[in-house]
Scaffold this motif. Structure first.
Motif, PDB file in Angstrom:
ATOM      1  N   ALA A  37      -0.188  -9.276  -9.237  1.00 52.38           N
ATOM      2  CA  ALA A  37       1.016 -10.053  -9.213  1.00 52.38           C
ATOM      3  C   ALA A  37       2.002  -9.206  -7.953  1.00 52.38           C
ATOM      4  O   ALA A  37       2.783  -9.722  -7.335  1.00 52.38           O
ATOM      5  CB  ALA A  37       1.919  -9.822 -10.197  1.00 52.38           C
ATOM      6  N   VAL A  38       1.789  -7.974  -7.916  1.00 56.79           N
ATOM      7  CA  VAL A  38       2.195  -7.197  -6.568  1.00 56.79           C
ATOM      8  C   VAL A  38       1.808  -7.708  -5.325  1.00 56.79           C
ATOM      9  O   VAL A  38       2.355  -7.809  -4.468  1.00 56.79           O
ATOM     10  CB  VAL A  38       1.885  -5.561  -6.812  1.00 56.79           C
ATOM     11  N   PHE A  39       0.558  -7.972  -5.297  1.00 57.79           N
ATOM     12  CA  PHE A  39      -0.013  -8.315  -3.895  1.00 57.79           C
ATOM     13  C   PHE A  39       0.263  -9.951  -3.767  1.00 57.79           C
ATOM     14  O   PHE A  39      -0.096 -10.691  -2.424  1.00 57.79           O
ATOM     15  CB  PHE A  39      -1.440  -8.202  -3.828  1.00 57.79           C
ATOM     16  N   GLU A  40       0.380 -10.700  -4.585  1.00 57.29           N
ATOM     17  CA  GLU A  40       0.597 -12.065  -4.547  1.00 57.29           C
ATOM     18  C   GLU A  40       1.459 -12.585  -3.468  1.00 57.29           C
ATOM     19  O   GLU A  40       1.186 -13.556  -2.755  1.00 57.29           O
ATOM     20  CB  GLU A  40       0.957 -12.609  -5.970  1.00 57.29           C
ATOM     21  N   PRO A  41       2.592 -12.005  -3.360  1.00 56.63           N
ATOM     22  CA  PRO A  41       3.351 -12.341  -2.213  1.00 56.63           C
ATOM     23  C   PRO A  41       2.891 -12.278  -0.715  1.00 56.63           C
ATOM     24  O   PRO A  41       3.339 -12.877   0.131  1.00 56.63           O
ATOM     25  CB  PRO A  41       4.724 -11.364  -2.242  1.00 56.63           C
ATOM     26  N   ALA A  42       2.003 -11.396  -0.754  1.00 57.14           N
ATOM     27  CA  ALA A  42       1.238 -11.338   0.701  1.00 57.14           C
ATOM     28  C   ALA A  42      -0.067 -12.256   0.881  1.00 57.14           C
ATOM     29  O   ALA A  42      -0.761 -12.245   1.700  1.00 57.14           O
ATOM     30  CB  ALA A  42       0.607  -9.834   0.726  1.00 57.14           C
ATOM     31  N   ARG A  43      -0.194 -13.001  -0.028  1.00 55.56           N
ATOM     32  CA  ARG A  43      -1.739 -14.053  -0.227  1.00 55.56           C
ATOM     33  C   ARG A  43      -1.337 -15.261  -0.007  1.00 55.56           C
ATOM     34  O   ARG A  43      -0.330 -15.735  -0.567  1.00 55.56           O
ATOM     35  CB  ARG A  43      -2.267 -13.662  -1.419  1.00 55.56           C
ATOM     36  N   THR A  44      -2.032 -16.039   0.807  1.00 55.42           N
ATOM     37  CA  THR A  44      -2.027 -17.287   1.258  1.00 55.42           C
ATOM     38  C   THR A  44      -3.241 -17.859   1.014  1.00 55.42           C
ATOM     39  O   THR A  44      -4.334 -17.476   2.012  1.00 55.42           O
ATOM     40  CB  THR A  44      -1.407 -17.721   2.667  1.00 55.42           C
ATOM     41  N   VAL A  45      -3.519 -18.915   0.228  1.00 55.37           N
ATOM     42  CA  VAL A  45      -4.746 -19.496  -0.041  1.00 55.37           C
ATOM     43  C   VAL A  45      -4.866 -21.007   0.677  1.00 55.37           C
ATOM     44  O   VAL A  45      -3.844 -21.847   0.508  1.00 55.37           O
ATOM     45  CB  VAL A  45      -4.896 -19.745  -1.394  1.00 55.37           C
ATOM     46  N   ARG A  46      -5.942 -21.018   1.467  1.00 56.51           N
ATOM     47  CA  ARG A  46      -5.807 -22.566   2.129  1.00 56.51           C
ATOM     48  C   ARG A  46      -7.396 -22.902   1.943  1.00 56.51           C
ATOM     49  O   ARG A  46      -8.371 -21.904   1.887  1.00 56.51           O
ATOM     50  CB  ARG A  46      -5.416 -22.418   3.866  1.00 56.51           C
ATOM     51  N   THR A  47      -8.015 -24.012   2.599  1.00 58.06           N
ATOM     52  CA  THR A  47      -8.985 -24.600   2.417  1.00 58.06           C
ATOM     53  C   THR A  47      -9.796 -24.791   3.616  1.00 58.06           C
ATOM     54  O   THR A  47      -8.831 -25.194   4.490  1.00 58.06           O
ATOM     55  CB  THR A  47      -9.283 -25.741   1.273  1.00 58.06           C
ATOM     56  N   GLY A  48     -11.111 -24.805   3.590  1.00 55.45           N
ATOM     57  CA  GLY A  48     -11.545 -25.441   4.835  1.00 55.45           C
ATOM     58  C   GLY A  48     -11.707 -26.970   4.880  1.00 55.45           C
ATOM     59  O   GLY A  48     -11.479 -27.517   3.664  1.00 55.45           O
ATOM     60  N   ALA A  57      -6.555   2.777  -1.858  1.00 52.73           N
ATOM     61  CA  ALA A  57      -7.992   2.708  -1.576  1.00 52.73           C
ATOM     62  C   ALA A  57      -8.691   2.020  -2.533  1.00 52.73           C
ATOM     63  O   ALA A  57      -9.830   1.614  -2.454  1.00 52.73           O
ATOM     64  CB  ALA A  57      -8.644   3.836  -0.928  1.00 52.73           C
ATOM     65  N   GLN A  58      -8.273   2.152  -3.937  1.00 54.37           N
ATOM     66  CA  GLN A  58      -8.780   1.605  -5.120  1.00 54.37           C
ATOM     67  C   GLN A  58      -8.573  -0.051  -5.286  1.00 54.37           C
ATOM     68  O   GLN A  58      -9.206  -0.557  -5.658  1.00 54.37           O
ATOM     69  CB  GLN A  58      -7.937   2.307  -6.365  1.00 54.37           C
ATOM     70  N   TYR A  59      -7.471  -0.364  -4.369  1.00 60.39           N
ATOM     71  CA  TYR A  59      -7.419  -1.794  -4.482  1.00 60.39           C
ATOM     72  C   TYR A  59      -7.542  -2.398  -2.928  1.00 60.39           C
ATOM     73  O   TYR A  59      -7.891  -3.593  -2.989  1.00 60.39           O
ATOM     74  CB  TYR A  59      -5.760  -1.894  -4.664  1.00 60.39           C
ATOM     75  N   VAL A  60      -7.588  -1.787  -2.115  1.00 59.30           N
ATOM     76  CA  VAL A  60      -7.794  -2.321  -0.661  1.00 59.30           C
ATOM     77  C   VAL A  60      -8.382  -1.579   0.266  1.00 59.30           C
ATOM     78  O   VAL A  60      -8.700  -0.186   0.285  1.00 59.30           O
ATOM     79  CB  VAL A  60      -6.038  -2.675   0.173  1.00 59.30           C
ATOM     80  N   VAL A  77       0.961  -1.099  -0.019  1.00 53.81           N
ATOM     81  CA  VAL A  77       0.016  -0.081  -0.049  1.00 53.81           C
ATOM     82  C   VAL A  77       0.943   1.335   0.043  1.00 53.81           C
ATOM     83  O   VAL A  77       0.649   2.328  -0.731  1.00 53.81           O
ATOM     84  CB  VAL A  77      -0.980  -0.148   1.210  1.00 53.81           C
ATOM     85  N   GLU A  78       1.912   1.161   0.793  1.00 54.97           N
ATOM     86  CA  GLU A  78       2.922   2.230   0.836  1.00 54.97           C
ATOM     87  C   GLU A  78       3.607   2.748  -0.614  1.00 54.97           C
ATOM     88  O   GLU A  78       3.766   3.623  -1.193  1.00 54.97           O
ATOM     89  CB  GLU A  78       3.963   2.206   1.905  1.00 54.97           C
ATOM     90  N   ARG A  79       3.970   1.717  -1.109  1.00 52.46           N
ATOM     91  CA  ARG A  79       4.584   1.679  -2.631  1.00 52.46           C
ATOM     92  C   ARG A  79       3.435   2.332  -3.626  1.00 52.46           C
ATOM     93  O   ARG A  79       3.958   3.166  -4.293  1.00 52.46           O
ATOM     94  CB  ARG A  79       5.075   0.202  -3.154  1.00 52.46           C
ATOM     95  N   ILE A  80       2.259   1.685  -3.357  1.00 52.33           N
ATOM     96  CA  ILE A  80       1.344   2.428  -4.423  1.00 52.33           C
ATOM     97  C   ILE A  80       1.010   3.918  -3.892  1.00 52.33           C
ATOM     98  O   ILE A  80       0.862   4.725  -4.928  1.00 52.33           O
ATOM     99  CB  ILE A  80       0.120   1.577  -4.211  1.00 52.33           C
ATOM    100  N   ARG A  81       1.095   4.352  -2.884  1.00 54.15           N
ATOM    101  CA  ARG A  81       0.755   5.738  -2.500  1.00 54.15           C
ATOM    102  C   ARG A  81       2.065   6.404  -2.831  1.00 54.15           C
ATOM    103  O   ARG A  81       1.889   7.515  -3.585  1.00 54.15           O
ATOM    104  CB  ARG A  81       0.472   5.596  -0.839  1.00 54.15           C
TER     105      ARG A  81
END
Length: 162
Positions: free
Chosen positions: A138-149, A115-118, A104-108
């Motif tokens: 692609a920029v946000f992908e490193p912060a994302r973890t997908v898991r299942t229930g 706020a357009q993205y998050v 977010v800081e890099r975007i800002r």
């Protein structure tokens, strides 16, 4: 004091009005409470065993059905004899809050409005993320973890028969 053999059991409770049940002697209520707790404990154990068996029986088939539909998560339906199996594998997504804050800081700092993205709380709804263009994701992908229930399996009779 022992109770007569015709004393109500936990199986009888649904047929006894609440007001009548409240008039039972405290000793009988205590017995019914203990027996009901034990029945509930046994029922939960039986449910856990049945759910485990349904997972063993259907998890692979459900995964194959999801793969055929190019889905990692969600609900799939398939037949087993005269039943439709509804297998739901919920999606759980976790976001690394620290990494999101850095992004977010890099975007800002580049002059865009994060706020357009998050959201302001730096929570990222999955639908918003999925709607972004690939270069932004692609920029946000490193912060994302997908898991299942946990897999949920429901057996539905075909043709409306119960």
């Amino acid at each position: 004091m022992p109770w007569p053999n015709n004393s109500p059991t936990p199986e009888d409770l649904p047929g006894i009005p609440d007001a009548d049940l409240a008039q039972f002697p405290v000793e009988l209520l205590a017995i019914l409470q203990r027996e009901t707790d034990e029945a509930l404990r046994r029922a939960k154990a039986a449910k856990a065993r049945l759910d485990a068996a349904l997972t063993i029986r259907y998890a692979t088939r459900a995964a194959e059905e999801r793969q055929a539909r190019a889905k990692d998560t969600g609900t799939v339906r398939f037949d087993d004899g005269d039943f439709t199996v509804v297998a739901d594998l919920p999606k759980r997504v976790d976001w690394d809050q620290e990494r999101l804050g850095e992004i977010v800081e890099r975007i800002r700092s580049s002059g865009d409005d994060p706020a357009q993205y998050v959201d302001i709380a730096i929570k990222l709804p999955e639908r918003k993320y999925a709607a972004w263009p690939e270069n932004i994701r692609a920029v946000f992908e490193p912060a994302r973890t997908v898991r299942t229930g946990a897999l949920k399996v429901e057996l539905l009779p075909q043709g409306g028969a119960a």
